[in-house]
Design a protein around this motif. Structure first.
Motif, short mmCIF file in Angstrom:
data_model
loop_
_atom_site.label_atom_id
_atom_site.label_comp_id
_atom_site.label_asym_id
_atom_site.label_seq_id
_atom_site.Cartn_x
_atom_site.Cartn_y
_atom_site.Cartn_z
N ALA A 177 0.63 -1.18 0.02
CA ALA A 177 0.09 -0.13 0.07
C ALA A 177 0.93 1.22 -0.04
N ALA A 178 1.84 1.27 0.71
CA ALA A 178 2.93 2.51 0.82
C ALA A 178 3.62 2.79 -0.50
N GLU A 179 4.04 1.42 -1.05
CA GLU A 179 4.66 1.83 -2.27
C GLU A 179 3.92 1.60 -3.47
N PHE A 180 2.67 1.39 -3.44
CA PHE A 180 1.75 1.65 -4.74
C PHE A 180 2.19 0.39 -5.46
N LEU A 181 2.25 -1.01 -5.02
CA LEU A 181 2.68 -1.99 -5.57
C LEU A 181 1.78 -3.19 -5.14
N SER A 182 1.83 -4.46 -5.89
CA SER A 182 0.98 -5.46 -5.43
C SER A 182 1.82 -6.57 -4.43
N GLU A 183 1.08 -6.93 -3.74
CA GLU A 183 1.91 -8.02 -2.67
C GLU A 183 2.68 -8.94 -3.32
N ALA A 184 2.34 -9.29 -4.43
CA ALA A 184 3.25 -10.33 -5.32
C ALA A 184 4.41 -9.78 -5.44
N THR A 185 4.55 -8.48 -5.89
CA THR A 185 5.54 -7.70 -6.34
C THR A 185 6.53 -7.54 -5.12
N VAL A 186 5.88 -7.18 -4.08
CA VAL A 186 6.60 -7.11 -2.75
C VAL A 186 7.23 -8.25 -2.26
N LYS A 187 6.64 -9.44 -2.43
CA LYS A 187 7.15 -10.75 -2.15
C LYS A 187 8.28 -10.96 -2.97
N THR A 188 8.33 -10.55 -4.19
CA THR A 188 9.38 -10.82 -5.00
C THR A 188 10.61 -9.86 -4.75
N HIS A 189 10.25 -8.74 -4.26
CA HIS A 189 11.37 -7.61 -3.79
C HIS A 189 12.28 -8.25 -2.68
N MET A 190 11.23 -8.63 -1.72
CA MET A 190 11.66 -9.28 -0.37
C MET A 190 12.61 -10.55 -0.73
N SER A 191 12.26 -11.30 -1.65
CA SER A 191 13.15 -12.51 -2.14
C SER A 191 14.55 -12.17 -2.51
N ARG A 192 14.37 -10.94 -3.43
CA ARG A 192 15.76 -10.44 -3.98
C ARG A 192 16.70 -9.92 -2.94
N ILE A 193 15.97 -9.29 -1.96
CA ILE A 193 16.56 -8.42 -0.97
C ILE A 193 17.33 -9.38 -0.04
N LEU A 194 16.65 -10.42 0.41
CA LEU A 194 17.30 -11.40 1.25
C LEU A 194 18.56 -12.05 0.60
N THR A 195 18.14 -12.47 -0.89
CA THR A 195 19.24 -13.12 -1.53
C THR A 195 20.62 -12.21 -1.73
N LYS A 196 20.43 -11.06 -2.00
CA LYS A 196 21.53 -10.08 -2.27
C LYS A 196 22.12 -9.86 -0.90
N LEU A 197 21.47 -9.85 0.35
CA LEU A 197 22.30 -9.78 1.52
C LEU A 197 22.58 -10.88 2.06
N ASP A 198 22.31 -12.05 1.68
CA ASP A 198 22.64 -13.43 2.15
C ASP A 198 22.03 -13.68 3.44
N LEU A 199 20.49 -13.17 3.60
CA LEU A 199 19.88 -13.39 4.98
C LEU A 199 18.91 -14.32 4.80
N ARG A 200 18.71 -15.05 5.79
CA ARG A 200 17.67 -16.33 5.88
C ARG A 200 16.22 -15.83 5.82
N ASP A 201 16.12 -14.84 6.61
CA ASP A 201 14.50 -14.46 6.66
C ASP A 201 14.37 -12.88 7.17
N ARG A 202 13.08 -12.45 7.44
CA ARG A 202 12.86 -11.15 7.81
C ARG A 202 13.45 -10.79 9.15
N VAL A 203 13.49 -11.67 10.20
CA VAL A 203 14.29 -11.34 11.60
C VAL A 203 15.58 -11.28 11.38
N GLN A 204 16.34 -11.83 10.40
CA GLN A 204 18.00 -11.60 10.05
C GLN A 204 17.87 -10.14 9.54
N LEU A 205 16.81 -9.79 8.53
CA LEU A 205 16.82 -8.51 7.95
C LEU A 205 16.63 -7.28 8.92
#
Length: 215
Positions: A177-205
């Motif tokens: 809602a804040a970024e004017f994106l779909s939830e599916a797009t946010v999930k895709t971004h989150m997956s890429r962020i975790l991969t690029k930062l080599d993090l396991r999940d959102r707690v580690q983020l």
């Protein structure tokens, strides 16, 4: 799809109560339980749970060391670990997150909150919130913040903004809602962020954001 849950707690009555609550749900199944962290790795290897409910304080091997064993030895095959604690400001909780736990809950939490936490951890889409979450992560703010490294530079401006929103505790729906994106797009971004930062999940983020002075 049924979420397979394993219980690691030294109190037999508490395990029985949790097993009853979890077993009452059509999408959840208790696949095994043990009374000490020293048996947790064997339990996980035998039962292959999706989520382990891990008591943080046990007499022989505590939940911190048990979590570290599971995450270190099983790597990508490791289940999510949800730490359970009696104390609002249990110093071992932060250590358990360092060891690879995906979140934590107070043992006195209402059953519906615990069930929601299990599902959230299994899905890997959000930090599990508890009353002391902010206080626990303040531990990382108190450390000397290290500047983000090359891994952070690989993030796009949009990914950096989503990282900050997720680190502040926003859900995928709220970020969308804040970024004017779909939830599916946010999930895709989150997956890429975790991969690029080599993090396991959102707690580690969240930990990453505090340790690098982003919050």
């Amino acid at each position: 799809m049924t979420i397979r849950v394993a219980l690691v707690d030294d109190q037999a009555l508490f395990r029985a109560g949790i097993a009853m609550v979890v077993g009452s749900q059509e999408d959840l199944e208790v696949v095994g339980e043990v009374g000490d962290g020293s048996d947790a790795l064997d339990l996980v290897e035998q039962c292959r749970p999706d989520v382990v409910l891990m008591d943080v304080r046990m007499p022989r091997l505590d939940g911190v060391q048990a979590t570290r064993q599971i995450v270190t030895q099983l790597g990508d095959r490791a289940p999510r670990v949800l730490v359970l604690t009696t104390f609002d400001l249990d110093e071992l909780v932060a250590d358990a997150i360092d060891a690879g736990a995906s979140g934590f809950m107070l043992k006195e939490s209402r059953p519906e909150l615990l069930l929601a936490a299990i599902r959230a951890v299994a899905d890997g889409t959000q930090v599990v919130a508890a009353g002391a979450t902010q206080a626990v992560f303040e531990r990382y703010r108190s450390r000397l913040a290290a500047a983000p490294g090359e891994e952070y530079e690989r993030l796009t401006p949009r990914e950096r903004e989503i990282l900050l929103r997720a680190a502040r505790g926003l859900s995928n729906a709220e970020i969308a809602a804040a970024e004017f994106l779909s939830e599916a797009t946010v999930k895709t971004h989150m997956s890429r962020i975790l991969t690029k930062l080599d993090l396991r999940d959102r707690v580690q983020l969240v930990v990453y954001a505090y340790e690098h002075g982003l919050l």
